[in-house]
Design a protein around this motif. Sequence first.
Motif, PDB file in Angstrom:
ATOM      1  N   LEU A 199      53.814  80.763  63.603  1.00 29.00           N
ATOM      2  CA  LEU A 199      53.168  82.097  64.241  1.00 29.00           C
ATOM      3  C   LEU A 199      54.391  82.586  64.935  1.00 29.00           C
ATOM      4  O   LEU A 199      54.500  83.872  65.266  1.00 29.00           O
ATOM      5  CB  LEU A 199      52.027  81.729  65.061  1.00 29.00           C
ATOM      6  CG  LEU A 199      50.707  81.351  64.552  1.00 29.00           C
ATOM      7  CD1 LEU A 199      49.754  80.864  65.480  1.00 29.00           C
ATOM      8  CD2 LEU A 199      50.237  82.482  63.649  1.00 29.00           C
ATOM      9  N   THR A 200      55.373  81.712  65.469  1.00 24.92           N
ATOM     10  CA  THR A 200      56.503  82.506  66.402  1.00 24.92           C
ATOM     11  C   THR A 200      57.786  82.498  65.576  1.00 24.92           C
ATOM     12  O   THR A 200      58.669  83.045  66.032  1.00 24.92           O
ATOM     13  CB  THR A 200      56.750  81.146  67.447  1.00 24.92           C
ATOM     14  OG1 THR A 200      56.936  79.853  66.761  1.00 24.92           O
ATOM     15  CG2 THR A 200      55.411  80.942  68.319  1.00 24.92           C
ATOM     16  N   TYR A 201      57.817  81.883  64.310  1.00 25.32           N
ATOM     17  CA  TYR A 201      59.308  81.789  63.605  1.00 25.32           C
ATOM     18  C   TYR A 201      59.673  83.312  63.384  1.00 25.32           C
ATOM     19  O   TYR A 201      60.678  83.894  63.932  1.00 25.32           O
ATOM     20  CB  TYR A 201      59.155  80.970  62.588  1.00 25.32           C
ATOM     21  CG  TYR A 201      60.309  80.989  61.679  1.00 25.32           C
ATOM     22  CD1 TYR A 201      61.606  80.800  62.244  1.00 25.32           C
ATOM     23  CD2 TYR A 201      60.549  81.408  60.374  1.00 25.32           C
ATOM     24  CE1 TYR A 201      62.822  80.722  61.660  1.00 25.32           C
ATOM     25  CE2 TYR A 201      61.537  81.511  59.753  1.00 25.32           C
ATOM     26  CZ  TYR A 201      62.613  80.886  60.331  1.00 25.32           C
ATOM     27  OH  TYR A 201      63.923  81.058  59.467  1.00 25.32           O
ATOM     28  N   ALA A 202      59.000  83.951  62.644  1.00 23.59           N
ATOM     29  CA  ALA A 202      59.427  85.395  62.012  1.00 23.59           C
ATOM     30  C   ALA A 202      59.127  86.322  63.160  1.00 23.59           C
ATOM     31  O   ALA A 202      60.138  87.120  63.282  1.00 23.59           O
ATOM     32  CB  ALA A 202      58.711  85.750  60.958  1.00 23.59           C
ATOM     33  N   LEU A 223      53.459  84.541  56.257  1.00 25.37           N
ATOM     34  CA  LEU A 223      52.566  85.757  55.700  1.00 25.37           C
ATOM     35  C   LEU A 223      51.709  85.971  56.460  1.00 25.37           C
ATOM     36  O   LEU A 223      50.947  87.483  56.224  1.00 25.37           O
ATOM     37  CB  LEU A 223      52.037  84.985  54.388  1.00 25.37           C
ATOM     38  CG  LEU A 223      52.698  85.007  53.003  1.00 25.37           C
ATOM     39  CD1 LEU A 223      52.246  83.868  51.887  1.00 25.37           C
ATOM     40  CD2 LEU A 223      53.221  86.488  52.571  1.00 25.37           C
ATOM     41  N   ILE A 224      51.110  85.488  57.460  1.00 27.58           N
ATOM     42  CA  ILE A 224      50.307  85.945  58.366  1.00 27.58           C
ATOM     43  C   ILE A 224      50.699  86.589  59.666  1.00 27.58           C
ATOM     44  O   ILE A 224      50.340  87.575  60.063  1.00 27.58           O
ATOM     45  CB  ILE A 224      49.274  84.758  58.824  1.00 27.58           C
ATOM     46  CG1 ILE A 224      48.453  84.234  57.686  1.00 27.58           C
ATOM     47  CG2 ILE A 224      48.164  84.975  59.918  1.00 27.58           C
ATOM     48  CD1 ILE A 224      47.724  82.768  57.941  1.00 27.58           C
ATOM     49  N   SER A 225      51.418  85.968  60.189  1.00 17.96           N
ATOM     50  CA  SER A 225      52.259  86.239  61.338  1.00 17.96           C
ATOM     51  C   SER A 225      53.052  87.719  61.282  1.00 17.96           C
ATOM     52  O   SER A 225      53.202  88.543  62.354  1.00 17.96           O
ATOM     53  CB  SER A 225      53.303  85.160  62.178  1.00 17.96           C
ATOM     54  OG  SER A 225      54.123  84.914  61.242  1.00 17.96           O
ATOM     55  N   GLY A 226      53.542  87.718  60.082  1.00 16.92           N
ATOM     56  CA  GLY A 226      54.584  89.034  59.894  1.00 16.92           C
ATOM     57  C   GLY A 226      53.752  90.287  59.966  1.00 16.92           C
ATOM     58  O   GLY A 226      54.099  91.061  60.777  1.00 16.92           O
ATOM     59  N   PRO A 227      52.812  90.379  59.195  1.00 10.46           N
ATOM     60  CA  PRO A 227      51.875  91.681  59.280  1.00 10.46           C
ATOM     61  C   PRO A 227      51.368  91.692  60.745  1.00 10.46           C
ATOM     62  O   PRO A 227      50.983  92.923  61.431  1.00 10.46           O
ATOM     63  CB  PRO A 227      50.819  91.377  58.188  1.00 10.46           C
ATOM     64  CG  PRO A 227      51.472  90.545  57.295  1.00 10.46           C
ATOM     65  CD  PRO A 227      52.371  89.619  57.915  1.00 10.46           C
ATOM     66  N   LEU A 228      50.631  90.633  61.440  1.00 10.65           N
ATOM     67  CA  LEU A 228      50.134  90.628  62.783  1.00 10.65           C
ATOM     68  C   LEU A 228      51.131  91.466  63.431  1.00 10.65           C
ATOM     69  O   LEU A 228      51.117  91.953  64.585  1.00 10.65           O
ATOM     70  CB  LEU A 228      49.771  89.477  63.094  1.00 10.65           C
ATOM     71  CG  LEU A 228      48.347  89.021  62.314  1.00 10.65           C
ATOM     72  CD1 LEU A 228      47.887  87.606  62.968  1.00 10.65           C
ATOM     73  CD2 LEU A 228      47.469  89.837  62.559  1.00 10.65           C
ATOM     74  N   ASN A 282      55.573  79.557  55.516  1.00  6.24           N
ATOM     75  CA  ASN A 282      54.511  80.252  54.825  1.00  6.24           C
ATOM     76  C   ASN A 282      53.630  80.767  55.607  1.00  6.24           C
ATOM     77  O   ASN A 282      53.102  82.137  55.259  1.00  6.24           O
ATOM     78  CB  ASN A 282      53.812  79.192  53.967  1.00  6.24           C
ATOM     79  CG  ASN A 282      54.440  79.290  52.483  1.00  6.24           C
ATOM     80  OD1 ASN A 282      54.091  80.051  51.613  1.00  6.24           O
ATOM     81  ND2 ASN A 282      55.323  78.237  52.181  1.00  6.24           N
ATOM     82  N   VAL A 283      53.394  80.485  56.929  1.00  7.59           N
ATOM     83  CA  VAL A 283      52.393  81.170  57.801  1.00  7.59           C
ATOM     84  C   VAL A 283      53.066  82.312  58.260  1.00  7.59           C
ATOM     85  O   VAL A 283      52.218  83.283  58.731  1.00  7.59           O
ATOM     86  CB  VAL A 283      52.215  80.235  59.211  1.00  7.59           C
ATOM     87  CG1 VAL A 283      51.403  81.018  60.183  1.00  7.59           C
ATOM     88  CG2 VAL A 283      51.366  78.962  58.569  1.00  7.59           C
ATOM     89  N   ALA A 320      51.496  71.688  64.448  1.00 13.48           N
ATOM     90  CA  ALA A 320      52.877  72.058  64.737  1.00 13.48           C
ATOM     91  C   ALA A 320      53.309  73.124  63.599  1.00 13.48           C
ATOM     92  O   ALA A 320      53.927  73.966  64.036  1.00 13.48           O
ATOM     93  CB  ALA A 320      53.894  70.949  64.814  1.00 13.48           C
ATOM     94  N   GLY A 321      53.286  72.896  62.368  1.00 17.36           N
ATOM     95  CA  GLY A 321      53.468  73.759  61.564  1.00 17.36           C
ATOM     96  C   GLY A 321      53.013  75.044  61.578  1.00 17.36           C
ATOM     97  O   GLY A 321      53.648  76.269  61.496  1.00 17.36           O
TER      98      GLY A 321
END
Length: 492
Positions: free
Chosen positions: A208-211, A136-141, A133-134, A202-203
């Motif tokens: 932040l790194t996954y996508a 949603l933040i890391s993708g646009p960044l 779900n993060v 950890a989540g």
Amino acid sequence: MSEIHNTSTTNKKEDVLEELGRISSLNSQTVCSESGPPDGGFRAWRTVFGCFLMQFCGFGLVQALFVRDMFQPITLEQIHIVFWSLSRLLHTNLSDQLPAIYNIVSEYAFTLQFLVSVGVRWIGALTSFLTVNVTLISGPLYDRGWFYRLMIVGSLLQSLSLFALSFAKPGQLYLVSSTTNLIVDGLLIRGDQAFMFQGVLAGFGMGLTYAPSIAVVSQHFSRRRTLAMSLATSGTPLGSMIHPIMLNYLLNGTVGFARGVRASAGFVSALLLISCLFMRTREPPVPTAGYTVVVQKCSREVLFILMTFGSTLFQIGFFYPLFYMQLDSIKHDIDIKFSFYSLVIMNAACFLGRCTTGIIAAYTGVLNLTIASTIACSAIIISMIALSDVASVVVLGVAYGYFSGFFTALVVPLVTVLTPDLSELGARMGICFAFTSFSGLLGGPISGALLGSQYRWWIASLFSGLISLVGSSMFVVMRLVIYRRRIDGNHL
């Protein structure tokens, strides 16, 4: 004669214009090819390897952190006693609650074990949920050029969470709602630490790194993009094989919990450092649309909606073998040690499936291979009704692991193919993953409720297989929409 001369002159001019048009088109193609992805090279494959290590340390580690929790069977009667015991505490005075807790734990020895098991699983589920779900933040960044900052901050959070977890002591129960320390029959109950360090840090770090670590591969490849992305994501099943075995020997051997977790944390931190040093971007374009505009675009695209809806439905049943194959084999009187390695067998087959996805997709197409893999996975899930001995566990584990590797490796390439402007790729991945993340939260509890205290395996297997089959039908509808609307589906 003048007319003939004019006609010949006109024809010569047309020939010259056609020749100039060919030259200009060739020049434009050359410029585009030079400015487009190089589709290979040392810098590109170095980025793929860095992404591979990031996935190895991300989702590959999530499934291993809770290797000590070995699927304790909890009956409905035990759950009823637990809630009845908690209601007794609500009717006692604050000063009398500590003796009451002691009496309940002494009277029902399984109560504390049940709470520990539920707490550990809740932390693991929270880690996986935040990781997805993060985005949603890391993708646009990522779309805005924050790739390196996301990798550094996410890696630091992962490393910090693992080292902090090493200070916990085995046998502790970590509650979320209280920071009070209670001593119950020599067992220390602490609050907030594991939830904060492992569940949240950890989540969030993995999210932040996954996508972004997968999306960056699209900047370096065009024709071989699916192959590169599938190889990069193969780090997850490889990590799911290595981390559980390593932690099992470290935690249950002479090393102990604290030093074992620290050794694992040091190993993961070193790999994360190498990953950050290897991955490189190619100056991504500045996004032309805001996040809300991207959401509006996605809401009007039928193919993207079908893909997201189909993936969400499919993954409700997709996780059933991962959650319950080990318990299923144990309940059928199969050796516990072999049952532990059943997931290793599945992840090994998944690793091979992901590595071969790009090769096969080059001939079948991304969408066609997605349809075939999802239908095969649905059939194998239903076939788990026949699980009864070691041979059936091996066959089902290898088959499901291999075909599930296709699907998991094709999710991101499918999103990429449906993204007309790659400057919106991060945002679109975040939107898609935000919906599919609820599948894991729904699939496990629903399957557990269908199993019940009598372990009715055929009901849970049938439901999971059918819901996955419904999800795979959405991909079939995508193919029909492409055909009937005469959309250019060669890239699909």
